[in-house]
Motif scaffolding. Structure first.
Motif, mmCIF file in Angstrom:
data_model
loop_
_atom_site.group_PDB
_atom_site.id
_atom_site.type_symbol
_atom_site.label_atom_id
_atom_site.label_comp_id
_atom_site.label_asym_id
_atom_site.label_seq_id
_atom_site.Cartn_x
_atom_site.Cartn_y
_atom_site.Cartn_z
ATOM 1 N N SER A 323 0.843 -1.204 0.000
ATOM 2 C CA SER A 323 0.000 0.000 0.000
ATOM 3 C C SER A 323 0.871 1.245 0.000
ATOM 4 C CB SER A 323 -0.926 0.002 1.225
ATOM 5 O OG SER A 323 -0.177 -0.016 2.426
ATOM 6 N N VAL A 324 0.400 2.277 -0.673
ATOM 7 C CA VAL A 324 1.173 3.505 -0.818
ATOM 8 C C VAL A 324 1.098 4.313 0.478
ATOM 9 C CG1 VAL A 324 1.421 5.649 -2.124
ATOM 10 C CG2 VAL A 324 0.727 3.547 -3.290
ATOM 11 N N LEU A 325 2.259 4.793 0.938
ATOM 12 C CA LEU A 325 2.291 5.627 2.142
ATOM 13 C C LEU A 325 1.585 6.952 1.855
ATOM 14 C CD1 LEU A 325 5.894 5.187 3.602
ATOM 15 C CD2 LEU A 325 3.745 4.526 4.674
ATOM 16 N N PRO A 326 0.625 7.331 2.667
ATOM 17 C CA PRO A 326 -0.128 8.551 2.396
ATOM 18 C C PRO A 326 0.514 9.817 2.948
ATOM 19 C CG PRO A 326 -1.079 7.425 4.279
ATOM 20 C CD PRO A 326 0.085 6.574 3.815
ATOM 21 N N VAL A 327 1.650 9.667 3.674
ATOM 22 C CA VAL A 327 2.211 10.832 4.352
ATOM 23 C C VAL A 327 3.619 11.137 3.856
ATOM 24 C CG1 VAL A 327 0.851 10.493 6.426
ATOM 25 C CG2 VAL A 327 3.082 9.393 6.245
ATOM 26 N N SER A 328 3.993 12.401 3.930
ATOM 27 C CA SER A 328 5.362 12.861 3.677
ATOM 28 C C SER A 328 5.761 13.688 4.896
ATOM 29 C CB SER A 328 5.430 13.696 2.396
ATOM 30 O OG SER A 328 5.068 12.936 1.268
ATOM 31 N N ASP A 329 6.146 12.965 5.960
ATOM 32 C CA ASP A 329 6.383 13.633 7.227
ATOM 33 C C ASP A 329 7.838 13.621 7.672
ATOM 34 O OD1 ASP A 329 6.701 10.966 7.809
ATOM 35 O OD2 ASP A 329 5.053 10.839 9.256
ATOM 36 N N GLY A 330 8.728 13.067 6.825
ATOM 37 C CA GLY A 330 10.133 13.011 7.185
ATOM 38 C C GLY A 330 10.456 11.959 8.224
ATOM 39 N N GLU A 331 9.474 11.139 8.603
ATOM 40 C CA GLU A 331 9.683 10.137 9.648
ATOM 41 C C GLU A 331 9.259 8.735 9.227
ATOM 42 O OE1 GLU A 331 11.072 10.289 12.605
ATOM 43 O OE2 GLU A 331 11.551 12.427 12.529
ATOM 44 N N THR A 332 8.157 8.619 8.496
ATOM 45 C CA THR A 332 7.607 7.309 8.158
ATOM 46 C C THR A 332 8.408 6.656 7.044
ATOM 47 O OG1 THR A 332 5.419 8.169 8.750
ATOM 48 C CG2 THR A 332 5.500 6.064 7.581
ATOM 49 N N VAL A 333 8.888 5.435 7.317
ATOM 50 C CA VAL A 333 9.780 4.736 6.385
ATOM 51 C C VAL A 333 8.983 3.846 5.450
ATOM 52 C CG1 VAL A 333 11.689 3.096 6.198
ATOM 53 C CG2 VAL A 333 11.659 4.761 8.066
ATOM 54 N N GLY A 334 9.320 3.886 4.169
ATOM 55 C CA GLY A 334 8.714 2.998 3.187
ATOM 56 C C GLY A 334 9.716 2.620 2.114
ATOM 57 N N GLU A 335 9.363 1.629 1.306
ATOM 58 C CA GLU A 335 10.236 1.214 0.202
ATOM 59 C C GLU A 335 10.009 2.117 -1.005
ATOM 60 O OE1 GLU A 335 11.205 -2.478 -2.874
ATOM 61 O OE2 GLU A 335 9.506 -2.622 -1.501
ATOM 62 N N ILE A 336 11.097 2.531 -1.636
ATOM 63 C CA ILE A 336 11.007 3.349 -2.848
ATOM 64 C C ILE A 336 10.608 2.478 -4.030
ATOM 65 C CG2 ILE A 336 12.275 4.772 -4.482
ATOM 66 C CD1 ILE A 336 14.154 5.555 -2.212
ATOM 67 N N GLN A 337 9.593 2.923 -4.753
ATOM 68 C CA GLN A 337 9.253 2.354 -6.052
ATOM 69 C C GLN A 337 9.262 3.483 -7.073
ATOM 70 O OE1 GLN A 337 5.575 0.119 -5.846
ATOM 71 N NE2 GLN A 337 6.485 -1.488 -4.572
ATOM 72 N N VAL A 338 9.758 3.185 -8.275
ATOM 73 C CA VAL A 338 9.856 4.217 -9.306
ATOM 74 C C VAL A 338 9.355 3.679 -10.643
ATOM 75 C CG1 VAL A 338 11.809 5.444 -8.257
ATOM 76 C CG2 VAL A 338 12.256 3.580 -9.842
ATOM 77 N N ARG A 339 8.967 4.588 -11.503
ATOM 78 C CA ARG A 339 8.684 4.239 -12.896
ATOM 79 C C ARG A 339 8.978 5.461 -13.761
ATOM 80 N NH1 ARG A 339 2.043 3.561 -13.136
ATOM 81 N NH2 ARG A 339 1.515 5.739 -12.637
ATOM 82 N N GLY A 340 9.291 5.194 -15.028
ATOM 83 C CA GLY A 340 9.630 6.272 -15.944
ATOM 84 C C GLY A 340 10.479 5.761 -17.087
ATOM 85 N N ASP A 360 2.445 -3.973 -9.773
ATOM 86 C CA ASP A 360 1.418 -3.616 -10.754
ATOM 87 C C ASP A 360 1.561 -2.148 -11.160
ATOM 88 O OD1 ASP A 360 0.405 -6.152 -10.540
ATOM 89 O OD2 ASP A 360 -1.250 -5.603 -9.201
ATOM 90 N N GLY A 361 1.337 -1.911 -12.442
ATOM 91 C CA GLY A 361 1.411 -0.542 -12.935
ATOM 92 C C GLY A 361 2.791 -0.140 -13.425
ATOM 93 N N GLY A 362 3.725 -1.107 -13.498
ATOM 94 C CA GLY A 362 5.062 -0.805 -14.003
ATOM 95 C C GLY A 362 5.981 -0.147 -12.998
ATOM 96 N N TRP A 363 5.672 -0.252 -11.701
ATOM 97 C CA TRP A 363 6.519 0.329 -10.659
ATOM 98 C C TRP A 363 7.641 -0.638 -10.317
ATOM 99 C CZ3 TRP A 363 5.910 5.240 -8.900
ATOM 100 C CH2 TRP A 363 4.692 5.882 -9.176
ATOM 101 N N PHE A 364 8.883 -0.152 -10.391
ATOM 102 C CA PHE A 364 10.043 -0.986 -10.057
ATOM 103 C C PHE A 364 10.292 -0.959 -8.561
ATOM 104 C CE2 PHE A 364 14.658 -1.395 -9.308
ATOM 105 C CZ PHE A 364 14.833 -2.693 -9.768
ATOM 106 N N ARG A 365 10.455 -2.143 -7.980
ATOM 107 C CA ARG A 365 10.721 -2.258 -6.555
ATOM 108 C C ARG A 365 12.231 -2.095 -6.330
ATOM 109 N NH1 ARG A 365 6.010 -5.598 -5.034
ATOM 110 N NH2 ARG A 365 5.405 -6.880 -6.830
ATOM 111 N N THR A 366 12.645 -0.987 -5.776
ATOM 112 C CA THR A 366 14.087 -0.731 -5.638
ATOM 113 C C THR A 366 14.722 -1.494 -4.491
ATOM 114 O OG1 THR A 366 13.845 1.152 -4.130
ATOM 115 C CG2 THR A 366 13.731 1.615 -6.515
ATOM 116 N N GLY A 367 13.936 -1.810 -3.449
ATOM 117 C CA GLY A 367 14.516 -2.409 -2.251
ATOM 118 C C GLY A 367 15.181 -1.400 -1.337
ATOM 119 N N ASP A 368 15.127 -0.119 -1.697
ATOM 120 C CA ASP A 368 15.697 0.943 -0.862
ATOM 121 C C ASP A 368 14.603 1.534 0.015
ATOM 122 O OD1 ASP A 368 18.431 0.967 -1.720
ATOM 123 O OD2 ASP A 368 17.748 1.821 -3.610
#
Length: 488
Positions: A323-340, A360-368
């Motif tokens: 699930s996508v993290l809904p917050v940008s608070d400088g504290e909550t940790v999540g995995e980076i996914q990118v596409r482009g 799904d949706g072509g998002w690459f799982r970076t593992g970072d």
């Protein structure tokens, strides 16, 4: 995006300089043009990627010929080299005439690269027609930390898109003279450090091997405008600055200092800025994605941040359940996914691994793992596999604990890992290289130092002392090589 990846022209402007030897754009185009016809039937070509002009000319020739180049690390072990050759099946190996190749390459036809050859200028697909942007340009092998190295197929499209996005973020032009001493078997040194300037029409000055003296010379009297490096290099620069006025002047003259491949400790950021007034820009990328984010040039100091997504790159943080993290608070940790458009095409011969790498949706799982600040800036806290520590119900990124440790005057180098703990789930273990081996900082004060800077639950529960941290050729710490000494 330009259809041609490289700006090969008839110009007598310098294109490549390795040591005392310089190739103009005209000379580069002719040397690569002489070699390209010999490569077209090879299917793929391996390149013995020494830090020399031969490597650069060989890769450019492969691009002109329309065949993928497979850069080989000259320090590869016998087993790793055999795996890469068996997986990529190159039809030939390119090398400098004086290079001594290992026995594992004996069965491949060898083609020596002559950087002073003068063939038809820029013959091949790039001379008169636009190549298919999905044509493979490079096959770069991963570091193999989770199994045998995987071959990352990088297309002309991905390389061009990434370099153009960096040009926008860094105001990179044909007037820039790039200085670096990075290896040429990896995307940092080869794609950014060689193909980047050649796409812009600027100049590359490769040091052959990194040295503080070389940096001072090329950025100072040599007129270099940009420096690319990894944290180990910038750490050595930071250590030398108090005793080297010429180095201070050289860095002060540079337009752009860029660090990548691993996080640059905040302490080194601060020392370089204090001595020179210059800010080191960090960017974030990997073999599969090329470049994803960067601190924009001129945006001011952002130590610890890798900046904003580049043009064309979408970035999101996700929870463990996807699930996508809904917050940008400088504290909550999540995995980076990118596409482009910067993403790789596939892992060579590994459809299973390719499919597993994408959500799904072509998002690459970076593992970072990262946090996102309210203004959108991204701060990486570590790798999901090795740097995300779950302790006492908290998610803790090893990177922020390492930065806090490095802020202690008694710590020269630091790495942080997690180990199973019956009470906490995982406990934080700090691996320390003391500034003074005869008088290492005691574990208790170190833990208190971290707790005061971060939070009590982020303090190390154990401290282990080393003479040096294990690192790979790009300066990244090899955490899986960290082992508790038998007599500890």
């Amino acid at each position: 995006m330009s259809a041609r990846l490289l700006a090969l022209t008839t110009s007598d402007r310098p294109a490549l300089r390795f040591g005392a030897g310089t190739l103009t754009y005209e000379e580069l185009a002719r040397a690569a043009g002489a070699l390209a016809p010999r490569l077209r039937s090879a299917g793929r070509v391996a390149v013995w990627a020494t830090p020399t002009a031969e490597t650069a000319v060989g890769v450019v020739a492969a691009l002109l010929a329309g065949v993928p180049a497979v850069p080989l690390n000259p320090r590869s072990g016998e087993r790793e080299l055999a795996h890469i050759l068996g997986d990529s099946e190159p039809g030939a190996v390119l090398a400098g005439a004086g290079d001594e190749l290992p026995a594992g390459l004996a069965e491949l036809p060898r083609i020596d690269v002559d950087v002073r050859a003068s063939g038809p200028r820029a013959s091949g697909p790039y001379a008169d027609e636009s190549p298919d942007p999905e044509t493979p340009a490079l096959i770069v092998y991963t570091s193999g930390t989770t199994g045998p190295p995987k071959g990352v197929l990088l297309s002309h499209r991905a390389i061009a898109a990434s370099l153009d996005a960096l040009a926008a973020a860094w105001a990179w032009t044909d007037e820039d003279v790039l200085v670096h001493g990075l290896p040429l078997f990896h995307v940092h040194g080869l794609v950014l450090g060689v193909l980047g300037p050649l796409r812009r029409g600027g100049e590359v000055r490769h040091l052959g091997g990194f040295s503080v003296e070389g940096v001072a010379k090329e950025l100072g009297e040599g007129g270099g405008t940009m420096l690319f490096g990894v944290p180990t290099m910038y750490h050595r620069i930071a250590e030398a600055l108090p005793h080297d006025p010429a180095l201070v002047r050289a860095l002060t003259q540079a337009r752009l200092l860029v660090s990548g491949s691993a996080a640059l400790p905040v302490h080194d950021h601060e020392r370089i800025t204090a001595a020179t007034g210059r800010t080191v820009v960090e960017r974030y990328g990997m073999s599969e994605t090329l470049m994803n984010t960067s601190v924009p040039v001129g945006s001011g100091p952002r130590p610890g941040s890798v900046g904003l997504p580049l043009d064309g790159v979408e970035l999101r943080l996700v929870e463990e359940d996807g699930s996508v993290l809904p917050v940008s608070d400088g504290e909550t940790v999540g995995e980076i996914q990118v596409r482009g458009p910067n993403l790789f095409t596939a892992y060579l011969n590994r459809p299973d691994a390719t499919a597993a790498a994408f959500a799904d949706g072509g998002w690459f799982r970076t593992g970072d793992m990262a946090v996102r600040e309210p203004d959108g800036y991204v701060r990486i806290v570590g790798r999901k596999a090795t740097d995300l520590i779950k302790s006492g119900g908290y998610k803790i990124g090893a990177g922020e604990v390492e930065n806090a440790l490095l802020d202690h005057p008694g710590v020269r180098e630091a790495a942080v890992t997690g180990e199973p703990d019956p009470d906490l789930g995982e406990r934080i273990v700090a691996w320390i290289v003391p500034a003074d081996p005869a008088d290492p900082p005691a574990p208790g004060p170190l833990a208190d130092h971290v707790a005061a800077l971060l939070a009590p639950h982020k303090r190390p529960r154990e401290v282990r002392y080393l003479d040096a941290l294990p690192r790979n050729d790009m300066g990244k710490i090899l955490k899986k090589a960290l082992r508790e000494p038998a007599d500890d």
